[in-house]
Scaffold this motif. Structure first.
Motif, PDB file in Angstrom:
ATOM      1  N   TYR A  34       0.811  -1.119   0.110  1.00 59.28           N
ATOM      2  CA  TYR A  34      -0.079  -0.001   0.126  1.00 59.28           C
ATOM      3  C   TYR A  34       0.943   1.167  -0.088  1.00 59.28           C
ATOM      4  O   TYR A  34       0.631   2.078  -0.804  1.00 59.28           O
ATOM      5  CB  TYR A  34      -1.021  -0.060   1.167  1.00 59.28           C
ATOM      6  CG  TYR A  34      -1.555   1.525   1.583  1.00 59.28           C
ATOM      7  CD1 TYR A  34      -2.770   1.439   0.708  1.00 59.28           C
ATOM      8  CD2 TYR A  34      -1.197   2.282   1.978  1.00 59.28           C
ATOM      9  CE1 TYR A  34      -3.552   2.906   1.047  1.00 59.28           C
ATOM     10  CE2 TYR A  34      -1.643   3.485   2.203  1.00 59.28           C
ATOM     11  CZ  TYR A  34      -2.985   3.801   1.690  1.00 59.28           C
ATOM     12  OH  TYR A  34      -3.650   5.019   1.810  1.00 59.28           O
ATOM     13  N   PHE A  44      -2.505  11.008  -0.497  1.00 61.65           N
ATOM     14  CA  PHE A  44      -3.465   9.953  -0.393  1.00 61.65           C
ATOM     15  C   PHE A  44      -4.985  10.495  -1.107  1.00 61.65           C
ATOM     16  O   PHE A  44      -5.418   9.419  -1.908  1.00 61.65           O
ATOM     17  CB  PHE A  44      -4.048  10.145   1.216  1.00 61.65           C
ATOM     18  CG  PHE A  44      -5.564   9.575   1.646  1.00 61.65           C
ATOM     19  CD1 PHE A  44      -5.574   8.296   1.407  1.00 61.65           C
ATOM     20  CD2 PHE A  44      -6.587  10.420   2.143  1.00 61.65           C
ATOM     21  CE1 PHE A  44      -6.884   7.556   1.721  1.00 61.65           C
ATOM     22  CE2 PHE A  44      -7.670   9.703   2.185  1.00 61.65           C
ATOM     23  CZ  PHE A  44      -7.899   8.277   2.083  1.00 61.65           C
ATOM     24  N   ASP A  75     -12.900   7.411   0.601  1.00 67.03           N
ATOM     25  CA  ASP A  75     -12.711   8.032   1.972  1.00 67.03           C
ATOM     26  C   ASP A  75     -14.078   8.815   2.305  1.00 67.03           C
ATOM     27  O   ASP A  75     -14.580   9.189   1.016  1.00 67.03           O
ATOM     28  CB  ASP A  75     -11.620   9.031   2.054  1.00 67.03           C
ATOM     29  CG  ASP A  75     -11.481   9.242   3.675  1.00 67.03           C
ATOM     30  OD1 ASP A  75     -10.786   8.619   4.331  1.00 67.03           O
ATOM     31  OD2 ASP A  75     -12.198  10.263   4.034  1.00 67.03           O
ATOM     32  N   PHE A  89      -5.011  16.757   3.494  1.00 63.67           N
ATOM     33  CA  PHE A  89      -4.600  16.029   4.563  1.00 63.67           C
ATOM     34  C   PHE A  89      -3.209  16.417   4.939  1.00 63.67           C
ATOM     35  O   PHE A  89      -2.483  16.657   4.300  1.00 63.67           O
ATOM     36  CB  PHE A  89      -4.674  14.535   4.271  1.00 63.67           C
ATOM     37  CG  PHE A  89      -5.946  13.982   4.168  1.00 63.67           C
ATOM     38  CD1 PHE A  89      -6.330  12.994   5.152  1.00 63.67           C
ATOM     39  CD2 PHE A  89      -6.930  13.817   3.179  1.00 63.67           C
ATOM     40  CE1 PHE A  89      -7.421  12.372   5.279  1.00 63.67           C
ATOM     41  CE2 PHE A  89      -8.266  13.445   2.981  1.00 63.67           C
ATOM     42  CZ  PHE A  89      -8.576  12.529   4.368  1.00 63.67           C
ATOM     43  N   GLY A  94      -4.002  14.251   9.973  1.00 61.49           N
ATOM     44  CA  GLY A  94      -5.190  13.808   9.487  1.00 61.49           C
ATOM     45  C   GLY A  94      -5.850  14.997   8.623  1.00 61.49           C
ATOM     46  O   GLY A  94      -5.183  15.818   8.198  1.00 61.49           O
TER      47      GLY A  94
HETATM   48  O1  CP3 Z   1     -11.391   0.376   5.114  1.00 59.17           O
HETATM   49  C1  CP3 Z   1     -10.890   0.591   3.940  1.00 59.17           C
HETATM   50  O2  CP3 Z   1     -10.048   0.047   3.667  1.00 59.17           O
HETATM   51  C2  CP3 Z   1     -11.612   1.609   2.766  1.00 59.17           C
HETATM   52  C3  CP3 Z   1     -11.127   2.827   2.881  1.00 59.17           C
HETATM   53  C4  CP3 Z   1     -11.643   3.765   3.763  1.00 59.17           C
HETATM   54  C5  CP3 Z   1     -10.642   4.782   4.199  1.00 59.17           C
HETATM   55  N1  CP3 Z   1     -11.307   5.758   4.964  1.00 59.17           N
HETATM   56  C6  CP3 Z   1      -9.269   5.114   3.669  1.00 59.17           C
HETATM   57  C7  CP3 Z   1      -8.276   5.703   4.210  1.00 59.17           C
HETATM   58  C8  CP3 Z   1     -12.609   3.770   4.675  1.00 59.17           C
HETATM   59  C9  CP3 Z   1     -13.800   3.009   4.845  1.00 59.17           C
HETATM   60  C10 CP3 Z   1     -12.346   4.971   5.234  1.00 59.17           C
HETATM   61  C11 CP3 Z   1     -13.411   5.746   6.049  1.00 59.17           C
HETATM   62  C12 CP3 Z   1     -13.181   6.744   7.136  1.00 59.17           C
HETATM   63  N2  CP3 Z   1     -12.347   7.880   6.677  1.00 59.17           N
HETATM   64  C13 CP3 Z   1     -13.832   6.974   8.222  1.00 59.17           C
HETATM   65  C14 CP3 Z   1     -14.900   6.207   8.950  1.00 59.17           C
HETATM   66  C15 CP3 Z   1     -14.079   4.907   9.629  1.00 59.17           C
HETATM   67  C16 CP3 Z   1     -13.595   5.141  10.575  1.00 59.17           C
HETATM   68  O3  CP3 Z   1     -12.137   5.018  10.462  1.00 59.17           O
HETATM   69  O4  CP3 Z   1     -13.776   5.669  11.524  1.00 59.17           O
HETATM   70  C17 CP3 Z   1     -13.463   8.247   8.540  1.00 59.17           C
HETATM   71  C18 CP3 Z   1     -13.676   8.900   9.905  1.00 59.17           C
HETATM   72  C19 CP3 Z   1     -12.523   8.653   7.719  1.00 59.17           C
HETATM   73  C20 CP3 Z   1     -11.824   9.991   7.742  1.00 59.17           C
HETATM   74  C21 CP3 Z   1     -10.653  10.022   7.856  1.00 59.17           C
HETATM   75  N3  CP3 Z   1      -9.655   9.427   6.677  1.00 59.17           N
HETATM   76  C22 CP3 Z   1      -9.451  10.112   8.640  1.00 59.17           C
HETATM   77  C23 CP3 Z   1      -9.772  10.701  10.060  1.00 59.17           C
HETATM   78  C24 CP3 Z   1      -8.149  10.102   8.111  1.00 59.17           C
HETATM   79  C25 CP3 Z   1      -6.937  10.261   8.805  1.00 59.17           C
HETATM   80  C26 CP3 Z   1      -6.605   9.169  10.134  1.00 59.17           C
HETATM   81  C27 CP3 Z   1      -5.786   8.112   9.506  1.00 59.17           C
HETATM   82  O5  CP3 Z   1      -5.824   6.750   9.516  1.00 59.17           O
HETATM   83  O6  CP3 Z   1      -4.466   8.571   8.886  1.00 59.17           O
HETATM   84  C28 CP3 Z   1      -8.371   9.379   6.937  1.00 59.17           C
HETATM   85  C29 CP3 Z   1      -7.290   8.835   5.977  1.00 59.17           C
HETATM   86  C30 CP3 Z   1      -7.450   7.528   5.317  1.00 59.17           C
HETATM   87  N4  CP3 Z   1      -8.478   7.230   4.907  1.00 59.17           N
HETATM   88  C31 CP3 Z   1      -6.299   6.794   5.271  1.00 59.17           C
HETATM   89  C32 CP3 Z   1      -6.955   5.615   4.479  1.00 59.17           C
HETATM   90  C33 CP3 Z   1      -6.052   4.392   4.166  1.00 59.17           C
HETATM   91  C34 CP3 Z   1      -4.915   6.801   5.640  1.00 59.17           C
HETATM   92  C35 CP3 Z   1      -4.362   7.823   4.609  1.00 59.17           C
HETATM   93  C36 CP3 Z   1      -2.811   7.540   4.185  1.00 59.17           C
HETATM   94  O7  CP3 Z   1      -2.421   6.732   3.345  1.00 59.17           O
HETATM   95  O8  CP3 Z   1      -2.027   8.418   4.713  1.00 59.17           O
END
Ligand code: CP3
Length: 344
Positions: A34, A44, A75, A89, A94
């Motif tokens: 990834y 991202f 996302d 981001f 975040g």
């Molecule tokens: O589950 C999966 O693999 C599918 C993809 C997916 C992502 N985000 C990818 C992602 C899904 C279903 C989400 C949902 C999501 N996104 C939620 C609800 C689920 C939960 O975790 O509570 C929320 C609140 C978000 C918002 C969000 N996106 C935040 C708060 C962050 C930063 C926190 C973090 O983990 O870095 C993200 C980024 C994000 N979304 C990443 C991924 C793989 C990390 C980004 C990176 O690669 O740097």
């Protein structure tokens, strides 16, 4: 026609000797492949909007582990962006968004049906995936629930207690409610388009549902979920829907019946025994191993995994974590969890 895919069988209410399994955030930073594809995309959001690379990262955990379901890589914050909010981001911190706290700011948003130009690459990813996934793998689409999405749009970032959203609800209910309605309508359209593109199941993530108490939970978590689910069911009667009102506690009880959800995803703040007694009695549940076990591993991981499988063995169950896997998780521990669930 008899349903062959294990996830769809569970969602239809079938108890299985080995529960099907997938994992929240299964495509993510704990996987070296990834990180490599994300580096290729640049960042991202560019990864989310590049259909070929988003398809690739969705497939990575399927190739490595053979999960029973793939979840679209995207996302929940793409919907606010498609409505016209700025989104970016900050590495290590975040998401950041431009905020909506006044009627003027709300009025500058686009109408719900204007989201599709921005989100077209996401629908393309869904199409690609339906062509690329193994026959036995179910494709899950998703969106954030209105309350959770609103908390980010109001605060402009993630917040520990969703304070700014609660404050707007208390101080300017009109803006809060028109914003909730706009997100609700956009979410229905977005999920409907994912289904048209080939999503076989959709999941509604209400990650911050737990901070809504009493009537507020019913008004802003339950009622929007019910409206989204009933509208989707009228358009796509055969597509199962998973609801995840995270940390709902006692409000998990009856949530599936009240909203029409085919499955309720449980977080790990409740025990699996409690979930079986109080929630699984109404149908399929998903969950709920603590994601920390993917970091710590060992015999404890095996024991806790077995406890979850055992607690839910008398009814329909999809094995999953209680929340997303974290970047510090060890990919070997994921394999150990899967082997334990599958009895290998
Ligand atoms: O589950 C999966 O693999 C599918 C993809 C997916 C992502 N985000 C990818 C992602 C899904 C279903 C989400 C949902 C999501 N996104 C939620 C609800 C689920 C939960 O975790 O509570 C929320 C609140 C978000 C918002 C969000 N996106 C935040 C708060 C962050 C930063 C926190 C973090 O983990 O870095 C993200 C980024 C994000 N979304 C990443 C991924 C793989 C990390 C980004 C990176 O690669 O740097």
């Amino acid at each position: 026609m008899a349903q062959q895919k294990t996830i769809l069988r569970a969602l239809a209410g079938e108890k299985q000797d080995v529960p099907p399994i997938w994992m929240m955030r299964q495509a993510g930073r704990y996987l070296p492949e990834y990180k490599a594809t994300r580096a290729q995309a640049g960042d991202f959001l560019s990864l989310c909007y590049n259909s070929d690379l988003a398809t690739e990262v969705t497939l990575q955990p399927i190739r490595r582990y053979g999960f029973d379901a793939a979840i679209l890589f995207a996302d929940i914050l793409l919907v606010p962006q498609a409505l016209g909010a700025d989104l970016w981001f900050v590495t290590g911190e975040g998401p950041r968004l431009s905020t909506i706290t006044t009627m003027n700011e709300f009025n500058a948003l686009k109408p719900a049906d204007a989201i599709h130009d921005t989100l077209a690459p996401i629908y393309q990813t869904v199409k690609n995936l339906r062509g690329a996934l193994p026959d036995e793998t179910t494709l899950i689409g998703f969106a954030g629930a209105p309350w959770t999405v609103a908390t980010y749009m109001i605060a402009g970032r993630g917040t520990p207690d969703q304070g700014p959203a609660h404050a707007l609800k208390a101080e300017n209910l009109e803006v809060f409610e028109v914003l909730m309605d706009r997100i609700t309508e956009a979410t229905i359209d977005y999920l409907s388009m994912q289904i048209d593109a080939g999503a076989e199941v959709v999941k509604l993530f209400d990650s911050w549902a737990g901070s809504l108490k009493g009537d507020d939970f019913d008004k802003y978590a339950l009622a929007p979920a019910k409206h989204i689910i009933s509208t989707l069911k009228s358009r796509h009667p055969d597509v199962p829907i998973i609801a995840f009102p995270r940390e709902a506690g006692d409000k998990y009880i009856g949530f599936a019946k009240a909203t029409g959800a085919d499955c309720v995803a449980l977080d790990n703040s409740i025990t699996p025994e409690w979930g079986a007694q109080n929630v699984q009695v109404d149908g399929c549940v998903q969950g709920n191993l603590a994601s920390s076990h993917m970091v710590t591993g060992g015999q404890n991981l095996i024991d806790e995994t077995r406890k979850v499988v055992d607690a839910f063995k008398n009814g329909p169950h999809i094995f999953n974590l209680g929340h997303g896997i974290t970047p510090d998780a060890d990919p070997e521990n994921v394999q150990l969890m899967i082997d334990t669930v599958r009895g290998k």
